[in-house]
Write a protein that holds these residues in place. Sequence first.
Motif, mmCIF file in Angstrom:
data_model
loop_
_atom_site.group_PDB
_atom_site.id
_atom_site.type_symbol
_atom_site.label_atom_id
_atom_site.label_comp_id
_atom_site.label_asym_id
_atom_site.label_seq_id
_atom_site.Cartn_x
_atom_site.Cartn_y
_atom_site.Cartn_z
ATOM 1 N N SER A 89 -28.705 24.446 -63.373
ATOM 2 C CA SER A 89 -29.118 24.507 -61.980
ATOM 3 C C SER A 89 -28.041 23.903 -61.082
ATOM 4 N N VAL A 90 -27.833 24.541 -59.934
ATOM 5 C CA VAL A 90 -26.973 23.970 -58.903
ATOM 6 C C VAL A 90 -27.780 24.013 -57.612
ATOM 7 N N THR A 91 -27.940 22.867 -56.972
ATOM 8 C CA THR A 91 -28.609 22.910 -55.675
ATOM 9 C C THR A 91 -27.700 22.309 -54.613
ATOM 10 N N VAL A 92 -27.643 23.001 -53.488
ATOM 11 C CA VAL A 92 -26.887 22.519 -52.335
ATOM 12 C C VAL A 92 -27.899 22.373 -51.205
ATOM 13 N N LEU A 93 -28.077 21.150 -50.719
ATOM 14 C CA LEU A 93 -29.079 20.882 -49.666
ATOM 15 C C LEU A 93 -30.435 21.456 -50.064
ATOM 16 N N GLY A 94 -30.741 21.364 -51.340
ATOM 17 C CA GLY A 94 -32.037 21.861 -51.806
ATOM 18 C C GLY A 94 -32.097 23.354 -52.082
ATOM 19 N N LEU A 132 -20.626 21.041 -46.797
ATOM 20 C CA LEU A 132 -19.911 20.708 -48.027
ATOM 21 C C LEU A 132 -18.623 21.511 -48.055
ATOM 22 N N MET A 133 -17.521 20.860 -48.421
ATOM 23 C CA MET A 133 -16.249 21.571 -48.528
ATOM 24 C C MET A 133 -15.780 21.533 -49.974
ATOM 25 N N LEU A 134 -15.383 22.707 -50.475
ATOM 26 C CA LEU A 134 -14.852 22.793 -51.836
ATOM 27 C C LEU A 134 -13.353 23.061 -51.740
ATOM 28 N N VAL A 162 -21.461 25.992 -47.125
ATOM 29 C CA VAL A 162 -20.410 25.569 -48.057
ATOM 30 C C VAL A 162 -19.080 26.225 -47.687
ATOM 31 N N GLY A 163 -18.080 25.430 -47.358
ATOM 32 C CA GLY A 163 -16.753 25.967 -47.078
ATOM 33 C C GLY A 163 -15.908 25.909 -48.330
ATOM 34 N N MET A 164 -14.942 26.819 -48.431
ATOM 35 C CA MET A 164 -14.081 26.782 -49.610
ATOM 36 C C MET A 164 -12.629 27.046 -49.229
ATOM 37 N N VAL A 165 -11.743 26.257 -49.817
ATOM 38 C CA VAL A 165 -10.315 26.435 -49.585
ATOM 39 C C VAL A 165 -9.671 26.708 -50.948
ATOM 40 N N PHE A 166 -8.778 27.708 -50.964
ATOM 41 C CA PHE A 166 -8.246 28.212 -52.235
ATOM 42 C C PHE A 166 -6.807 27.768 -52.466
ATOM 43 N N GLN A 167 -6.407 27.829 -53.719
ATOM 44 C CA GLN A 167 -5.022 27.496 -54.062
ATOM 45 C C GLN A 167 -4.035 28.407 -53.342
ATOM 46 N N GLN A 168 -4.366 29.711 -53.255
ATOM 47 C CA GLN A 168 -3.427 30.676 -52.656
ATOM 48 C C GLN A 168 -3.704 30.929 -51.169
ATOM 49 N N SER A 202 -16.631 33.712 -49.164
ATOM 50 C CA SER A 202 -16.953 32.300 -49.024
ATOM 51 C C SER A 202 -17.148 31.912 -47.562
ATOM 52 N N LEU A 203 -16.732 32.797 -46.648
ATOM 53 C CA LEU A 203 -17.018 32.551 -45.229
ATOM 54 C C LEU A 203 -18.359 33.165 -44.820
ATOM 55 N N ALA A 204 -19.107 33.623 -45.816
ATOM 56 C CA ALA A 204 -20.451 34.171 -45.585
ATOM 57 C C ALA A 204 -20.443 35.536 -44.895
ATOM 58 N N LEU A 205 -19.296 36.218 -44.913
ATOM 59 C CA LEU A 205 -19.269 37.573 -44.352
ATOM 60 C C LEU A 205 -20.041 38.513 -45.279
ATOM 61 N N PRO A 206 -20.938 39.328 -44.739
ATOM 62 C CA PRO A 206 -21.633 40.311 -45.568
ATOM 63 C C PRO A 206 -20.653 41.366 -46.071
#
Lengths: 244, 219
Positions: free
Chosen positions: A61-66, A161-163, A83-89, B122-126
């Motif tokens: 299970s993974v829960t984010v803010l419930g 949350l930022m990944l 949830v924001g995400m920043v990538f290596q590339q 990941s920016l939630a774009l459909p």
Amino acid sequence: MVEALLVIDNLHKRFGNVEVIKGVSLTVGKGEVACIIGPSGSGKSTLIRCVNALVPFEQGSVTVLGIEVNDPKLDKLKLRKHVGMVFQQYNLFPHRTALQNVMMAPIQVLKRNKAEVEAEAYALLKKVRLEGKEHSYPGELSGGQQQRVAIARSLAMKPDLMLFDEVTAALDPETVGEVLITIRQLAEEGMTCVLVTHEMGFAREVANEVYFTDRGVIVEHAPPASFFTNPTDPRTKAFLSQVL
Amino acid sequence: MMNFSTWDIIHNLLLAARWTVALSLAAFFGGGMMGALILFLRVVPNRIAGLVARFYIEVFQGTPLLMQLFLAFFAPALFGMNVPAWVAAFAALTLWTAAFLAEIWRGCVEAIPKGQWEAASSLALPYIAQLRYIVLPQALRIAVAPTVGFLVQVVKGTALTSIIGFVELSKAGTIITNATFEPFTVYGCVALMYFALCWPISQSSRWLERRLNAAHQAH
């Protein structure tokens, strides 16, 4: 104890016959910074990609803010707004300017007012110290600058949350610093962050908790002070002696 | 018997060449629109849609255009419908063009790095917004040169429609040869006219390729 924002419980993930994550559990409180370190191929990137449902997982299970991520009826878009995400590339959109990259999601996803979003985008680019680069295309920016645009682009959605997935791994040593400054600033402002990183010095300074993964399990975790000075597991010791 | 001067030959061929141009353009635009639809079915994450699109592409790429023309021309007759040659020619060329353009464009969509989809996700774009704002604008840029290049294939493909009796450049050449008994002169002129149509197109395709690639690197 701070309120838990991200809870991962007994997560398993396999690609075909290879189980890359074999029962990982961790909890990140609101405003905390968790750093995940470990050798290549230990499942670190896959782990954080499970958090925003970029990769599906079989068990646990993974829960984010419930919000339960492992729910067949999961509204992925709702989850990803948090949830924001920043990538290596970096993965900036090359056909859009820095400013347009930052404005894209708030306008297309949140349907917000353009003028308001634009003002915020200018402010965000200023915050990541890219004033004057608003109208540059990604190809005209250095790696470090691109990565800061990518951070601003994620922040524009006002995530909880930022990944960060090895966000400095593709950068020159001189430009690593400028990206780390930005992340540190976010951490100090109370943004909840999960970082997969090879920057031990940085992990030591900003993390609340450091996790060491190897072959799909968390071998050891501790606050940085004790993690780096007093590792208990032999695998952690061996890894740290190689990289420090 | 009537006497044909070289000028008569050229003059009549040029009149017929208008039909080659008209058919090429009609099939190219019709095929482009239909190709966009097939492309959409091909790339959306839906198994049934993907299978339908693949089946369509396989059928039209796996059979000769000539057979497709015959079928478009003769099959309606089985149901008592009399299809004029130009309708059959337009229909067959459009369907054929659509299959090839859809496949060319699919390659362009797949050339967009996976990271672009991931960042957009990941920016939630459909999904539709990911295609529309992120993937298609980038794919379009790489698609321009091969698409224009394919127009050359369409122009040459129209020559086959002469077999079902559509009077375009090649058919006109045959008719004139039957009257003049000067096949070398006539078909020489026909070939030159095809070249005059196709060469500028392939040159502009090359030019576009260079130009758009250069622009892409600057960005």
